[in-house]
Design a protein around this motif. Structure first.
Motif, PDB file in Angstrom:
ATOM      1  N   ASN A  14       0.806  -1.226   0.000  1.00 15.89           N
ATOM      2  CA  ASN A  14       0.000   0.000   0.000  1.00 15.89           C
ATOM      3  C   ASN A  14       0.841   1.279   0.000  1.00 15.89           C
ATOM      4  O   ASN A  14       0.313   2.357   0.233  1.00 15.89           O
ATOM      5  CB  ASN A  14      -0.898   0.009   1.251  1.00 15.89           C
ATOM      6  CG  ASN A  14      -1.871  -1.145   1.281  1.00 15.89           C
ATOM      7  OD1 ASN A  14      -2.913  -1.105   0.645  1.00 15.89           O
ATOM      8  ND2 ASN A  14      -1.531  -2.194   2.021  1.00 15.89           N
ATOM      9  N   ARG A  15       2.140   1.162  -0.288  1.00 11.26           N
ATOM     10  CA  ARG A  15       3.032   2.287  -0.040  1.00 11.26           C
ATOM     11  C   ARG A  15       2.733   3.522  -0.887  1.00 11.26           C
ATOM     12  O   ARG A  15       3.073   4.632  -0.480  1.00 11.26           O
ATOM     13  CB  ARG A  15       4.482   1.862  -0.257  1.00 11.26           C
ATOM     14  CG  ARG A  15       4.789   1.345  -1.647  1.00 11.26           C
ATOM     15  CD  ARG A  15       6.248   0.925  -1.733  1.00 11.26           C
ATOM     16  NE  ARG A  15       6.570   0.381  -3.044  1.00 11.26           N
ATOM     17  CZ  ARG A  15       7.800   0.099  -3.435  1.00 11.26           C
ATOM     18  NH1 ARG A  15       8.798   0.326  -2.617  1.00 11.26           N
ATOM     19  NH2 ARG A  15       8.031  -0.389  -4.630  1.00 11.26           N
ATOM     20  N   PHE A  16       2.133   3.364  -2.036  1.00 10.84           N
ATOM     21  CA  PHE A  16       1.859   4.533  -2.878  1.00 10.84           C
ATOM     22  C   PHE A  16       0.460   5.093  -2.666  1.00 10.84           C
ATOM     23  O   PHE A  16       0.029   5.983  -3.394  1.00 10.84           O
ATOM     24  CB  PHE A  16       2.068   4.180  -4.347  1.00 10.84           C
ATOM     25  CG  PHE A  16       3.472   3.799  -4.661  1.00 10.84           C
ATOM     26  CD1 PHE A  16       4.513   4.679  -4.420  1.00 10.84           C
ATOM     27  CD2 PHE A  16       3.774   2.554  -5.158  1.00 10.84           C
ATOM     28  CE1 PHE A  16       5.828   4.325  -4.701  1.00 10.84           C
ATOM     29  CE2 PHE A  16       5.081   2.190  -5.442  1.00 10.84           C
ATOM     30  CZ  PHE A  16       6.107   3.075  -5.213  1.00 10.84           C
ATOM     31  N   ASP A  17      -0.230   4.592  -1.663  1.00 12.72           N
ATOM     32  CA  ASP A  17      -1.577   5.067  -1.370  1.00 12.72           C
ATOM     33  C   ASP A  17      -1.483   6.298  -0.480  1.00 12.72           C
ATOM     34  O   ASP A  17      -1.098   6.207   0.681  1.00 12.72           O
ATOM     35  CB  ASP A  17      -2.375   3.956  -0.671  1.00 12.72           C
ATOM     36  CG  ASP A  17      -3.835   4.309  -0.482  1.00 12.72           C
ATOM     37  OD1 ASP A  17      -4.180   5.489  -0.672  1.00 12.72           O
ATOM     38  OD2 ASP A  17      -4.610   3.405  -0.152  1.00 12.72           O
ATOM     39  N   SER A  18      -1.823   7.444  -1.020  1.00 11.80           N
ATOM     40  CA  SER A  18      -1.732   8.700  -0.257  1.00 11.80           C
ATOM     41  C   SER A  18      -3.090   9.212   0.189  1.00 11.80           C
ATOM     42  O   SER A  18      -3.198  10.331   0.688  1.00 11.80           O
ATOM     43  CB  SER A  18      -1.040   9.778  -1.105  1.00 11.80           C
ATOM     44  OG  SER A  18      -1.795  10.032  -2.276  1.00 11.80           O
ATOM     45  N   THR A  19      -4.123   8.395   0.023  1.00 11.24           N
ATOM     46  CA  THR A  19      -5.466   8.845   0.394  1.00 11.24           C
ATOM     47  C   THR A  19      -6.088   7.958   1.465  1.00 11.24           C
ATOM     48  O   THR A  19      -6.696   8.442   2.408  1.00 11.24           O
ATOM     49  CB  THR A  19      -6.385   8.878  -0.834  1.00 11.24           C
ATOM     50  OG1 THR A  19      -6.403   7.580  -1.449  1.00 11.24           O
ATOM     51  CG2 THR A  19      -5.871   9.900  -1.846  1.00 11.24           C
ATOM     52  N   THR A  20      -5.952   6.641   1.336  1.00 12.57           N
ATOM     53  CA  THR A  20      -6.528   5.720   2.315  1.00 12.57           C
ATOM     54  C   THR A  20      -5.851   5.900   3.664  1.00 12.57           C
ATOM     55  O   THR A  20      -4.628   5.994   3.747  1.00 12.57           O
ATOM     56  CB  THR A  20      -6.369   4.265   1.847  1.00 12.57           C
ATOM     57  OG1 THR A  20      -6.953   4.130   0.567  1.00 12.57           O
ATOM     58  CG2 THR A  20      -7.024   3.302   2.821  1.00 12.57           C
ATOM     59  N   ARG A  21      -6.625   5.912   4.720  1.00  8.10           N
ATOM     60  CA  ARG A  21      -6.066   6.025   6.056  1.00  8.10           C
ATOM     61  C   ARG A  21      -5.602   4.668   6.541  1.00  8.10           C
ATOM     62  O   ARG A  21      -6.018   3.627   6.060  1.00  8.10           O
ATOM     63  CB  ARG A  21      -7.102   6.615   7.030  1.00  8.10           C
ATOM     64  CG  ARG A  21      -7.570   8.004   6.629  1.00  8.10           C
ATOM     65  CD  ARG A  21      -6.423   8.984   6.587  1.00  8.10           C
ATOM     66  NE  ARG A  21      -6.823  10.285   6.078  1.00  8.10           N
ATOM     67  CZ  ARG A  21      -6.000  11.285   5.884  1.00  8.10           C
ATOM     68  NH1 ARG A  21      -4.713  11.138   6.138  1.00  8.10           N
ATOM     69  NH2 ARG A  21      -6.422  12.441   5.406  1.00  8.10           N
ATOM     70  N   PHE A  22      -4.721   4.699   7.550  1.00  7.33           N
ATOM     71  CA  PHE A  22      -4.120   3.470   8.044  1.00  7.33           C
ATOM     72  C   PHE A  22      -5.170   2.478   8.505  1.00  7.33           C
ATOM     73  O   PHE A  22      -5.064   1.286   8.278  1.00  7.33           O
ATOM     74  CB  PHE A  22      -3.163   3.792   9.198  1.00  7.33           C
ATOM     75  CG  PHE A  22      -2.416   2.598   9.707  1.00  7.33           C
ATOM     76  CD1 PHE A  22      -1.317   2.123   9.031  1.00  7.33           C
ATOM     77  CD2 PHE A  22      -2.823   1.947  10.859  1.00  7.33           C
ATOM     78  CE1 PHE A  22      -0.617   1.025   9.494  1.00  7.33           C
ATOM     79  CE2 PHE A  22      -2.132   0.849  11.325  1.00  7.33           C
ATOM     80  CZ  PHE A  22      -1.030   0.389  10.654  1.00  7.33           C
ATOM     81  N   LEU A  23      -6.231   2.945   9.142  1.00  5.99           N
ATOM     82  CA  LEU A  23      -7.262   2.072   9.694  1.00  5.99           C
ATOM     83  C   LEU A  23      -7.906   1.214   8.615  1.00  5.99           C
ATOM     84  O   LEU A  23      -8.240   0.056   8.847  1.00  5.99           O
ATOM     85  CB  LEU A  23      -8.333   2.917  10.381  1.00  5.99           C
ATOM     86  CG  LEU A  23      -9.492   2.151  11.033  1.00  5.99           C
ATOM     87  CD1 LEU A  23      -8.970   1.277  12.156  1.00  5.99           C
ATOM     88  CD2 LEU A  23     -10.543   3.113  11.556  1.00  5.99           C
ATOM     89  N   ALA A  24      -8.033   1.779   7.425  1.00  4.72           N
ATOM     90  CA  ALA A  24      -8.747   1.067   6.369  1.00  4.72           C
ATOM     91  C   ALA A  24      -7.996  -0.158   5.880  1.00  4.72           C
ATOM     92  O   ALA A  24      -8.607  -1.081   5.354  1.00  4.72           O
ATOM     93  CB  ALA A  24      -8.993   2.006   5.185  1.00  4.72           C
ATOM     94  N   GLY A  25      -6.705  -0.197   6.043  1.00  7.96           N
ATOM     95  CA  GLY A  25      -5.966  -1.335   5.514  1.00  7.96           C
ATOM     96  C   GLY A  25      -5.091  -2.010   6.535  1.00  7.96           C
ATOM     97  O   GLY A  25      -4.088  -2.610   6.174  1.00  7.96           O
ATOM     98  N   SER A  26      -5.435  -1.923   7.811  1.00 10.91           N
ATOM     99  CA  SER A  26      -4.501  -2.352   8.844  1.00 10.91           C
ATOM    100  C   SER A  26      -4.876  -3.652   9.529  1.00 10.91           C
ATOM    101  O   SER A  26      -4.316  -3.974  10.552  1.00 10.91           O
ATOM    102  CB  SER A  26      -4.386  -1.259   9.908  1.00 10.91           C
ATOM    103  OG  SER A  26      -5.646  -1.025  10.513  1.00 10.91           O
ATOM    104  N   GLU A  27      -5.830  -4.394   8.988  1.00 10.65           N
ATOM    105  CA  GLU A  27      -6.168  -5.649   9.650  1.00 10.65           C
ATOM    106  C   GLU A  27      -4.965  -6.573   9.718  1.00 10.65           C
ATOM    107  O   GLU A  27      -4.717  -7.225  10.717  1.00 10.65           O
ATOM    108  CB  GLU A  27      -7.327  -6.330   8.916  1.00 10.65           C
ATOM    109  CG  GLU A  27      -8.670  -5.654   9.148  1.00 10.65           C
ATOM    110  CD  GLU A  27      -8.997  -5.511  10.617  1.00 10.65           C
ATOM    111  OE1 GLU A  27      -8.800  -6.472  11.382  1.00 10.65           O
ATOM    112  OE2 GLU A  27      -9.442  -4.434  11.029  1.00 10.65           O
ATOM    113  N   GLN A  28      -4.192  -6.631   8.643  1.00 10.77           N
ATOM    114  CA  GLN A  28      -3.007  -7.463   8.658  1.00 10.77           C
ATOM    115  C   GLN A  28      -1.989  -6.932   9.662  1.00 10.77           C
ATOM    116  O   GLN A  28      -1.270  -7.689  10.299  1.00 10.77           O
ATOM    117  CB  GLN A  28      -2.384  -7.510   7.266  1.00 10.77           C
ATOM    118  CG  GLN A  28      -1.187  -8.455   7.197  1.00 10.77           C
ATOM    119  CD  GLN A  28      -0.647  -8.592   5.794  1.00 10.77           C
ATOM    120  OE1 GLN A  28      -1.102  -7.919   4.888  1.00 10.77           O
ATOM    121  NE2 GLN A  28       0.308  -9.475   5.613  1.00 10.77           N
TER     122      GLN A  28
END
Length: 528
Positions: free
Chosen positions: A511-525
């Motif tokens: 997800n390193r190039f994602d500058s819009t999604t917040r950490f919470l949205a992709g942090s289950e892992q």
């Protein structure tokens, strides 16, 4: 007694800063700042007393000193709230209005002695209460920090010595740990910041350095340095201190008495410490055998920026309009790297810990190693950060070339970033959930380059995180029975440094190039 109120209110402002930033100052520094501030107030008081006619109310000098305190700390606060205007017109207008108001107020009170007396009584009471409130608050916080350290299970664990053979084969190699604060790795510099660092990296490779993929375990220097120098994670502090705690006293204590230095000192190494200019965590090192002071002597202008506590107060006062730290910062960094190059002259085995506050802000070099002009200090952080890398790289290369050339036995040289940069919004986040993957990836992408003679590169492999750098050295060169630490990455923000959220390397890379999604949205892992 009512003449004391300007001194009380000035002291209250200094004590408030201390109460508001627990653990980020020493009591000695607090005393120095208090003495300097009260000295300025006393100077105004004495000048006013000497200048006023004999018939003037004897309470007026204290009121003039009070107005000086208001100007010293109040004008910058009001000026910062104004909208930007061409040629600082808004600030000039504010200054003119302030002078007019003060003149009218002095004229009005000088004709009403009873009002002046009641004002003095009221301000004395307010100043006394504020001094007591903030002073008691500082005392309680210091007591709490001391008790927390005494009861810290992590501190007790790290106080135990590292098992290792009494002697090992091979020469006693000097070990130079040069921390380049906030230096990001090549991927971050290229992909996130648009800077090609290959010329510097290729020069290091040509000298014999190995450059694995490196990552930071923590997003803050106060956690990264004790992690590195103890070869152990600081994550247990989340349970010991709680998420609301911001006091760095325990990490600072663990850094000051770090077990890596103890291990090497027990094996005949001389522990040489080269401190940073103003960062409290590396301002002193009581366990070091030698401390190299690269700018000895006394200079008042330099002393104004000698600690972070002083810098914060100067920036919040009128002194910020006449004082700049940049020239001293640049000189200190340059002298530190020059003096580090001379360490091979020491005739006994050396373990040197050198903390260089660059490329961390303030950004004090341009690509040609000149001081950026004052008007350029407001440039974008990204431009300022990458603008100084060519200069820093040249200075670092000169230092390591001297270390290699002048050493009788090939030394171990560790060039290490404590964490990555913060140009993509990391410092603006109020909570980890506010971070974007891009900001998190940038911050946890630390630089690392290692000169490891005698085959030491095999201990590092293709990748390493900061927590295992010194552990790898002790295991390979000294046979230390020190388990390898997990390469876990922990995110936390400046307002809550011990409220950790684990971020996996896989999640960061994906997800390193994602500058819009917040950490919470992709942090289950990351939570698993």
């Amino acid at each position: 007694m009512t003449a004391l109120y300007p001194f009380l209110l000035a002291a209250a402002r200094v004590l408030y800063q201390g109460w508001h930033s627990p653990g980020y100052f020493t009591l000695a520094d607090l005393g120095i700042v208090l003495g300097f501030t009260l000295g300025l107030v006393l100077l105004v008081y004495l000048v006013a007393a000497a200048a006023l006619p004999r018939a003037a109310d004897r309470r007026l000098p204290a009121f003039y000193a009070f107005l000086a305190v208001c100007w010293l700390f109040g004008f910058p606060l009001a000026a910062d709230a104004l909208p930007n205007s061409p040629h600082h017109l808004a600030k000039i207008a504010l200054g003119i209005a302030g002078v007019a108001v003060c003149g009218l107020l002095v004229r009005w009170l000088s004709r009403r002695p009873e009002r002046l007396a009641s004002t003095a009584t009221f301000l004395t009471l307010v100043g006394s209460l504020l001094v007591a409130r903030f002073g008691v608050g500082i005392a309680f916080e210091r007591l709490h920090a001391r008790r927390a350290l005494e009861h810290s299970a992590l501190a007790r664990s790290l106080a135990r010595p590292i098992p290792a053979p009494a002697s090992v084969r091979g020469p006693a190699r000097d070990i130079y740990l040069i921390v380049l604060d906030e230096y990001a790795n090549a991927d971050v510099l290229h992909d996130a910041l648009g800077f090609d660092n290959r010329p510097f990296l290729d020069s290091l490779r040509a000298l014999g350095f190995t450059l694995p993929t490196v990552g930071a375990n923590y997003a803050h220097t106060m956690l990264a340095l004790p992690t590195m120098l103890n070869a152990a994670h600081m994550a247990p502090l989340a349970q010991e201190l709680g998420p609301a705690n911001k006091d760095p006293s325990i990490p600072n204590a663990l850094l000051a008495s770090n077990r890596v230095a103890r291990f090497l000192k027990q094996r005949g190494y001389r522990y040489i410490f080269m401190p940073s200019f103003w960062w409290l965590s590396t301002a002193e090192m009581p366990t070091a055998d030698s401390v190299v002071h690269v700018l000895p002597g006394f200079n008042l202008d330099r002393e104004l920026g000698r600690t972070e506590f002083r810098r914060t107060l100067v920036k919040a006062s009128l002194l910020d309009y006449v004082h700049r730290d940049a020239a001293w910062d640049a000189r200190f960094i340059r002298r530190t790297l020059e003096q580090a190059a001379r360490l091979p002259e020491v005739r006994e085995p050396v373990f040197a810990f050198i903390h260089v506050l660059s490329p961390h802000s303030p950004f004090v070099f341009d690509p040609q190693c000149r001081l950026p002009p004052r008007w350029n200090e407001g440039r974008r952080k990204l431009e300022a950060y990458i603008g100084q890398l060519p200069c820093l790289n040249r200075m670092v290369l000169a230092t390591v070339r001297h270390l290699i050339r002048d050493s009788d036995v090939p030394p171990i040289i560790l060039l290490q970033g404590d964490h990555g940069s913060a140009t993509r919004g990391f410092t603006r986040a109020q909570a980890v959930d506010d971070l974007t993957p891009l900001a998190a990836w940038e911050r946890l992408g630390a630089f690392g380059a290692y000169y490891l003679p005698g085959g030491g590169a095999e201990a590092f492999g293709d990748s390493v995180t900061v927590v295992n750098v010194m552990g790898n050295v002790l295991r390979y060169y000294f046979g230390a029975a020190l388990p390898r630490e997990p390469d876990e990455r922990y995110l936390s923000v400046e307002g809550a440094p011990f409220e950790f959220r684990r971020a996996s390397a896989v999640w960061l890379a994906r997800n390193r190039f994602d500058s819009t999604t917040r950490f919470l949205a992709g942090s289950e892992q990351a939570r698993r």
